[in-house]
Write a protein that holds these residues in place. Structure first.
Motif, PDB file in Angstrom:
ATOM      1  N   PHE A  57      49.507  44.490  32.271  1.00 16.82           N
ATOM      2  CA  PHE A  57      49.763  43.208  32.944  1.00 16.82           C
ATOM      3  C   PHE A  57      50.721  42.402  32.285  1.00 16.82           C
ATOM      4  O   PHE A  57      51.675  42.002  32.701  1.00 16.82           O
ATOM      5  N   GLU A  58      50.467  42.280  31.014  1.00 16.14           N
ATOM      6  CA  GLU A  58      51.572  41.839  30.006  1.00 16.14           C
ATOM      7  C   GLU A  58      52.828  42.054  30.157  1.00 16.14           C
ATOM      8  O   GLU A  58      53.739  41.149  30.228  1.00 16.14           O
ATOM      9  N   ARG A  59      53.037  43.554  30.157  1.00 13.22           N
ATOM     10  CA  ARG A  59      54.356  44.126  30.417  1.00 13.22           C
ATOM     11  C   ARG A  59      55.065  43.495  31.661  1.00 13.22           C
ATOM     12  O   ARG A  59      56.300  43.417  31.787  1.00 13.22           O
ATOM     13  N   GLY A  60      54.219  43.677  32.666  1.00 13.27           N
ATOM     14  CA  GLY A  60      54.706  43.218  34.379  1.00 13.27           C
ATOM     15  C   GLY A  60      54.509  41.998  34.543  1.00 13.27           C
ATOM     16  O   GLY A  60      54.687  41.942  35.938  1.00 13.27           O
ATOM     17  N   ARG A  61      54.144  41.101  33.825  1.00 10.74           N
ATOM     18  CA  ARG A  61      53.651  39.551  34.291  1.00 10.74           C
ATOM     19  C   ARG A  61      54.608  39.125  35.117  1.00 10.74           C
ATOM     20  O   ARG A  61      54.416  38.541  36.093  1.00 10.74           O
ATOM     21  N   ALA A  62      55.822  38.967  34.751  1.00  4.84           N
ATOM     22  CA  ALA A  62      56.911  38.397  35.488  1.00  4.84           C
ATOM     23  C   ALA A  62      57.064  38.780  36.824  1.00  4.84           C
ATOM     24  O   ALA A  62      56.781  38.196  37.945  1.00  4.84           O
ATOM     25  N   ARG A  63      57.225  40.201  37.135  1.00  5.81           N
ATOM     26  CA  ARG A  63      57.346  40.858  38.253  1.00  5.81           C
ATOM     27  C   ARG A  63      55.687  40.714  39.074  1.00  5.81           C
ATOM     28  O   ARG A  63      55.901  40.528  40.548  1.00  5.81           O
ATOM     29  N   ILE A  64      54.956  40.815  38.557  1.00  4.51           N
ATOM     30  CA  ILE A  64      53.694  40.628  39.391  1.00  4.51           C
ATOM     31  C   ILE A  64      53.438  39.313  39.822  1.00  4.51           C
ATOM     32  O   ILE A  64      52.924  39.161  41.022  1.00  4.51           O
ATOM     33  N   ARG A  65      53.935  38.414  38.929  1.00  6.60           N
ATOM     34  CA  ARG A  65      53.778  36.879  39.540  1.00  6.60           C
ATOM     35  C   ARG A  65      54.898  36.623  40.650  1.00  6.60           C
ATOM     36  O   ARG A  65      54.554  36.121  41.556  1.00  6.60           O
ATOM     37  N   SER A  66      55.768  37.207  40.467  1.00  7.97           N
ATOM     38  CA  SER A  66      56.848  36.968  41.604  1.00  7.97           C
ATOM     39  C   SER A  66      56.265  37.712  42.797  1.00  7.97           C
ATOM     40  O   SER A  66      56.517  37.093  43.983  1.00  7.97           O
ATOM     41  N   VAL A  67      55.790  38.850  42.868  1.00  7.83           N
ATOM     42  CA  VAL A  67      55.289  39.556  44.188  1.00  7.83           C
ATOM     43  C   VAL A  67      54.149  38.797  44.425  1.00  7.83           C
ATOM     44  O   VAL A  67      53.822  38.605  45.899  1.00  7.83           O
ATOM     45  N   CYS A  68      53.310  38.287  43.601  1.00  4.59           N
ATOM     46  CA  CYS A  68      52.246  37.391  44.035  1.00  4.59           C
ATOM     47  C   CYS A  68      52.567  36.130  45.016  1.00  4.59           C
ATOM     48  O   CYS A  68      51.969  35.736  45.831  1.00  4.59           O
ATOM     49  N   GLU A  69      53.491  35.573  44.319  1.00  6.21           N
ATOM     50  CA  GLU A  69      54.130  34.296  44.883  1.00  6.21           C
ATOM     51  C   GLU A  69      54.716  34.706  46.197  1.00  6.21           C
ATOM     52  O   GLU A  69      54.369  33.765  47.262  1.00  6.21           O
ATOM     53  N   GLN A  70      55.245  35.585  46.434  1.00  3.39           N
ATOM     54  CA  GLN A  70      55.745  36.185  47.860  1.00  3.39           C
ATOM     55  C   GLN A  70      54.729  36.295  48.800  1.00  3.39           C
ATOM     56  O   GLN A  70      54.665  35.899  49.792  1.00  3.39           O
ATOM     57  N   ALA A  71      53.543  36.888  48.231  1.00  6.78           N
ATOM     58  CA  ALA A  71      52.356  37.309  49.319  1.00  6.78           C
ATOM     59  C   ALA A  71      51.534  35.963  49.443  1.00  6.78           C
ATOM     60  O   ALA A  71      51.106  35.694  50.376  1.00  6.78           O
ATOM     61  N   LEU A  72      51.496  35.017  48.420  1.00  2.00           N
ATOM     62  CA  LEU A  72      50.973  33.721  48.774  1.00  2.00           C
ATOM     63  C   LEU A  72      51.648  32.715  49.599  1.00  2.00           C
ATOM     64  O   LEU A  72      51.229  32.438  50.813  1.00  2.00           O
ATOM     65  N   GLU A  73      53.146  33.015  49.741  1.00  2.00           N
ATOM     66  CA  GLU A  73      53.953  32.304  50.527  1.00  2.00           C
ATOM     67  C   GLU A  73      53.485  33.038  52.219  1.00  2.00           C
ATOM     68  O   GLU A  73      53.599  32.363  53.040  1.00  2.00           O
ATOM     69  N   HIS A  74      53.761  34.526  52.147  1.00  2.00           N
ATOM     70  CA  HIS A  74      53.323  34.866  53.428  1.00  2.00           C
ATOM     71  C   HIS A  74      52.126  34.822  54.141  1.00  2.00           C
ATOM     72  O   HIS A  74      52.043  34.545  55.445  1.00  2.00           O
ATOM     73  N   ASN A  75      51.119  34.397  53.344  1.00  3.56           N
ATOM     74  CA  ASN A  75      49.656  34.456  53.985  1.00  3.56           C
ATOM     75  C   ASN A  75      49.167  32.786  53.776  1.00  3.56           C
ATOM     76  O   ASN A  75      47.940  32.542  53.784  1.00  3.56           O
ATOM     77  N   ASP A  76      50.147  31.838  53.767  1.00  2.00           N
ATOM     78  CA  ASP A  76      49.736  30.491  53.488  1.00  2.00           C
ATOM     79  C   ASP A  76      48.857  30.078  52.353  1.00  2.00           C
ATOM     80  O   ASP A  76      47.956  29.226  52.557  1.00  2.00           O
ATOM     81  N   GLY A  77      49.090  30.731  51.324  1.00  2.00           N
ATOM     82  CA  GLY A  77      48.181  30.525  49.968  1.00  2.00           C
ATOM     83  C   GLY A  77      46.986  30.899  49.990  1.00  2.00           C
ATOM     84  O   GLY A  77      46.030  30.325  49.167  1.00  2.00           O
ATOM     85  N   ALA A  78      46.537  31.921  50.816  1.00  2.00           N
ATOM     86  CA  ALA A  78      45.161  32.436  50.844  1.00  2.00           C
ATOM     87  C   ALA A  78      45.161  33.565  49.511  1.00  2.00           C
ATOM     88  O   ALA A  78      46.157  33.947  48.983  1.00  2.00           O
ATOM     89  N   SER A  79      44.045  33.771  49.186  1.00  2.00           N
ATOM     90  CA  SER A  79      43.705  34.678  48.170  1.00  2.00           C
ATOM     91  C   SER A  79      44.412  36.117  48.627  1.00  2.00           C
ATOM     92  O   SER A  79      44.548  36.470  49.255  1.00  2.00           O
ATOM     93  N   VAL A  80      44.896  36.883  47.166  1.00  2.00           N
ATOM     94  CA  VAL A  80      45.792  37.813  47.226  1.00  2.00           C
ATOM     95  C   VAL A  80      45.218  38.948  46.119  1.00  2.00           C
ATOM     96  O   VAL A  80      44.826  38.755  45.181  1.00  2.00           O
ATOM     97  N   GLU A  81      45.222  40.221  46.846  1.00  2.00           N
ATOM     98  CA  GLU A  81      45.152  41.314  46.130  1.00  2.00           C
ATOM     99  C   GLU A  81      46.118  42.556  46.326  1.00  2.00           C
ATOM    100  O   GLU A  81      46.567  42.852  47.212  1.00  2.00           O
ATOM    101  N   LEU A  82      47.039  42.549  45.020  1.00  2.00           N
ATOM    102  CA  LEU A  82      47.944  43.509  45.074  1.00  2.00           C
ATOM    103  C   LEU A  82      47.645  44.710  44.651  1.00  2.00           C
ATOM    104  O   LEU A  82      46.964  45.055  43.601  1.00  2.00           O
TER     105      LEU A  82
END
Length: 92
Positions: A57-82
Motif C-alpha cells: 500500500f505504501e509503495r502504491g499509495r499515490a496510484r491507489i489514491r488516484s484510482v480511488c479518486e476516479q472511482a469516487l467521482e464516478h459513483n458520486d462519493g459512495a464507498s469504494v472497494e478497489l
C-alpha cells in the motif's frame, strides 16, 4: 466534489483480506478499501499477510489514491472497494 485522503495507515481486515482506508468527500468521511489481490497483482505484495499488504500500500499509495479518486467521482462519493481489475483498466 473535493476529495482528500487521511494520512493514517490503512486498517487490515483479515476476514475479508483487504486494507480499509478513509477518503473525505466534501469533508465527509467515506470508507474505502483495496483487496489483497489488487495489492499482490499491482503493488508487489508477496502474500496476503498484513505486513506485506501494508508495505505494498505504501509503495502504491499515490496510484491507489488516484484510482480511488476516479472511482469516487464516478459513483458520486459512495464507498469504494478497489479490486485488481480496476487497476488493469487504469493501465489501458
Amino acid at each position: 466534489m473535493k476529495i482528500t485522503f487521511s494520512d493514517d495507515a490503512p486498517h487490515f481486515d483479515g476476514s475479508s483480506l483487504k486494507l480499509a482506508f478513509v477518503a473525505y468527500v466534501d469533508g465527509e468521511a467515506v470508507a474505502c478499501a483495496i483487496t489483497a489481490e489488487a495489492l499482490e497483482d499491482h503493488f508487489g505484495a508477496n502474500s496476503a499477510q498484513e505486513d506485506e499488504l501494508l508495505r505494498a500500500f505504501e509503495r502504491g499509495r499515490a496510484r491507489i489514491r488516484s484510482v480511488c479518486e476516479q472511482a469516487l467521482e464516478h459513483n458520486d462519493g459512495a464507498s469504494v472497494e478497489l479490486h485488481s481489475g480496476v487497476f488493469r483498466m487504469d493501465e489501458e
